[in-house]
Design an enzyme around this catalytic site. Structure first.
Site, mmCIF file in Angstrom:
data_model
loop_
_atom_site.group_PDB
_atom_site.id
_atom_site.type_symbol
_atom_site.label_atom_id
_atom_site.label_comp_id
_atom_site.label_asym_id
_atom_site.label_seq_id
_atom_site.Cartn_x
_atom_site.Cartn_y
_atom_site.Cartn_z
ATOM 1 N N LYS A 146 40.541 33.710 38.892
ATOM 2 C CA LYS A 146 40.488 35.085 38.788
ATOM 3 C C LYS A 146 42.027 35.130 39.311
ATOM 4 O O LYS A 146 43.002 36.432 38.952
ATOM 5 C CB LYS A 146 39.665 36.215 38.255
ATOM 6 C CG LYS A 146 39.405 37.014 37.714
ATOM 7 C CD LYS A 146 40.489 37.340 36.821
ATOM 8 C CE LYS A 146 40.861 38.950 35.958
ATOM 9 N NZ LYS A 146 41.298 39.495 37.199
ATOM 10 N N GLU A 163 50.105 37.696 38.203
ATOM 11 C CA GLU A 163 50.026 38.762 36.693
ATOM 12 C C GLU A 163 51.455 39.006 37.708
ATOM 13 O O GLU A 163 52.127 39.681 37.112
ATOM 14 C CB GLU A 163 49.178 38.950 37.060
ATOM 15 C CG GLU A 163 48.774 40.757 35.850
ATOM 16 C CD GLU A 163 47.176 41.283 36.101
ATOM 17 O OE1 GLU A 163 46.662 40.632 35.402
ATOM 18 O OE2 GLU A 163 47.193 42.111 36.970
#
EC number: 1.1.1.343
Lengths: 300, 300, 300, 300
Positions: D169, D176
């Site tokens: 993550k 991102e």
């Protein structure tokens, strides 16, 4: 030897001074008559036009152009052209694009030298670094003048054929951008990091023996001494950028990566962003709301 | 004055030499006895253990550590500790992380100076740049020795409290990485660009009067002179990186962007990529097939 | 409606297929006769020359060029020119530079649409994204054909006047480079980081609901599935780069910083470095010896 | 199955909703009683303390934590600890650092799953992407719940042992940042480049068939639709940054270069520069005066 100098701005005046100090004869011309007069008082032969200068130089003219890169060079060359022959030498000492220099060299009968000049006004006393491109014979012919304008014999060399001088100077400037920004990054971390440091002392200590000592670091030291270690009211706005842009453009053509030089150029562009800021970051700000419902910072 | 020097590697030997040349008395210790003997022949007082060195120094010990950063510093300090009191001074002249220096300063009764030392072995004759952190009185006390080890009075200064010396040295090294890579980019474009240039001549001409002149550029000139302008068999492999990594880590903590320094560090990592190359590019190669059916380059 | 299609490569064939599936009539031409025959069997009207194609189209010709950007476009336009009038429409569906498209639009009497086509061969079934520049009436006229070639009505739009279509496509490709390299960086850290991960599972999990899901990430998943999670023998060599280079060039002209896109382009250049490696790093390697006497890594 | 959910913020509420919609029984607790009441009305069993929740779950507790990363996780675990045994499972669904998750997993008797959750509040209906680390049996046990919270079976997977979920993550978030900044660069050039473009149309056209289509690009389209194509009063200020910083830190430790991700993080730092601007550029501005006597831009 005798040289004509066209363009008596800050840099041109230094060229004239250094030539005369070394015992050379200078015929000087500038659009600004008062500057020509001042130079004449110091011992130069004044010319009141390009034609006048050409006539006063007689045969085997050696002419140094120190006019702003771009149209001024072309305009001067157009005026000079009728007076030039294959035994004459013209030097462009400004920051012209190397490809323009190649084109100009091909357009004139004279030997054309493109001469990158580094050191800036601050080098008036110590002399410049001169990177010269063009015919060997013309370079050889001008060595006594180059010795005078440069720091000495080691401060000038023929880099190669036409264009090579301005090419090397272009890359020099790209490197210059990145060196400046690198010192800037280091001092930014020191200024905003965890110790309360005297940046002038840091710069001085580094300039005395450290691996990263350099003339630019001496200028950093001077800046902190003169502006204060917080740089006072010096703005986050970096002007200029054409030679750095050319460097990156040429590297794109050669398919060579210059990430540090590109980044330094980017910082200049970034410092000149519109008032509302950089669009890319504004979009990133908004996207964080899009997926995460993070609050959007908004201008008042 | 009298100083103990522990660690007689390349840098430690230079420290001893410079101290003795300036008339100071040195008590020297190293794990390697033969080096201690050599130094003794040159006039230093030999010590055969840390304890011996401590005893020979008597009261108000001034001790310079020039041992590799990390465990060697801690091991030496552990040996020294029983002999140290509040009137003693210990200097760590190596490349320790500034936070370790703060911790060490807190763990000892002695005054602890963290001293960033720049210039490297090449500075043996001219002297180093010394960035010192720690108590003012201890710095003042050591000035005669610092004068001798540094290039002179201007080559050292107290940067601030404990840790500040190694902090400034850390940032110095981050800057150093980016300066090196910047010159590298410039010469790469010149080497692979459109002119056939003599890079040694370029470097020499730049070093004489150009804005970007520096000691590192003198080392470039030397490199081209000694290796040839194509750098011969010098490999694309850049070792080291710890101080640059620390610089970036600290900047992350301070939320300050160092894109040029980061990029320079990245180039080092990139130069040490596995044989099959960088995974990111291998994936990009394959993705071009994914959407465009472009041929996938494959290893043999 | 009736369209002429010139250029029956991988992309041109898809254009023809999609047009015919949607019920349009296609007159097809390619230098390769066998391809024309194949297309004719599928229902297209074959043409044996550009002139033949022009004649078969009659009045109000609508012609789609799907030939390689560059000389092929100019050659085709030269052949077409005598047959074109102001009521005709020519579309360049390839990756031409936007400035060339503007010039071409000015050189022809026909309405000239520059159409950026994204999606690649992989989009044969789903349809393309079409970014169109040029006169509004010509765009409106072609909507039925664009509906068929694109993913549908939402998959095409007029971006603006002449050049705008290829301009937007150019930027699209710059973005594409950086997206690819970004995923590459993430997977590189996962591949070489501290866990032994199944990258196909990572990509699949991300593609189902994660913020970073995308078509390119689906292609990553496919790549890991087909090549293995270590990418097998896929080489560290990324071809291509012209549209990314144009993007950076245009941004230089607009004085806009694109550090991520530039970096992605740089990685491509870096992947194509000469065998002896990058000069910049080789110099950095040597400089570490210069000041620190660090061992120089050398090629065997 | 029956699950305890602790933390009923925006994300926790979605978790509860999705679990109950899928027919699971939820025992819910939050510091805010009114939220617990609301959830109880919707069918969950309310708990008025961590202890109460633990008691209501009985044997073989399965507990999902959706509390802010950091101290809240530790405080909750401290309250839970007396009630946990080796047959129990605790999931941390927040953005904890992977190393903290490893430490927490070692400190509890329960099986500890670290679960990276991507998609954000915007994914309430479609479900999340869940990256899970920890013991296989615990993951297997929770599959029915994961099916409900994720987009379905394909939207979750066990990445590896303890920490692997939050590790993946973390990298996801680094990616991102760079994807967002990349789209930002592209749209910045389009917004400030030479055509007057409708960026919403550009984004929509790209989202329908272009190689760079993605969920983030859909969010760009939404942003232009809702804010206007000039992004209205959205500020150049990007908050956040911890997971991106962790990604870069981990890559430094692994000696892997992430120049695009680093640059994206740098833009965030840059957007939060002090009012007087970035020190690095202010110094570069002043240095241009130092060597070239270029005028220094100053703040008013």
């Amino acid at each position: 030897m005798q040289l004509g100098v066209i363009g008596l701005g800050r840099m041109g005046l230094i060229v004239v001074d250094r030539l005369m100090e070394a015992g050379h004869n200078v015929v000087a011309y500038d659009l600004d008559e008062s500057t020509v007069e001042r130079v004449a008082e110091a011992g130069a032969t004044p010319a009141d036009s390009v034609t006048d200068l050409a006539e006063k130089l007689g045969e085997e003219k050696r002419i140094w152009l120190m006019v702003p890169a771009g149209k001024a060079v072309d305009a001067t060359l157009a005026d000079l052209d009728p007076h030039l022959g294959s035994e004459d030498i013209v030097v462009d000492g400004g920051n012209s694009h190397f490809q323009r220099s190649v084109e100009r060299s091909e357009a004139t009968e004279a030997a054309y030298l493109d001469c990158g000049t580094s050191g800036g006004p601050a080098s008036a006393e110590a002399g410049f670094s001169l990177m010269v491109g063009g015919p060997q014979w013309a370079y050889d012919e001008l060595v006594p003048a180059l010795d005078a304008i440069a720091t000495g014999r080691a401060g000038h060399d023929r880099m190669g054929p036409s264009g090579a001088g301005h090419y090397v100077k272009m890359v020099h400037n790209g490197v210059e951008y990145a060196l400046m920004q690198t010192y800037g990054e280091g001092f930014e971390l020191l200024a905003e990091g965890r110790y309360d440091l005297d940046l002038e002392s840091v710069a001085r200590t580094w300039n005395n023996g450290a691996v990263i000592r350099s003339w630019l670091l001496e200028l950093c030291e001077e800046a902190f001494r003169e502006e204060g270690v917080d740089l006072g009211d010096v703005d986050d706005y970096v002007a200029g950028g054409s030679t750095g842009t050319w460097t990156v453009q040429e590297a794109l053509e050669q398919e060579i990566a210059l990430p540090l030089i590109y980044q330094a150029l980017s910082e200049r562009f970034g410092s000149r962003a519109p008032d509302e800021g950089r669009f890319s970051r504004r979009l990133a700000n908004r996207l964080r709301y899009g997926f995460g419902r993070h609050e959007v910072a908004r201008r008042e």
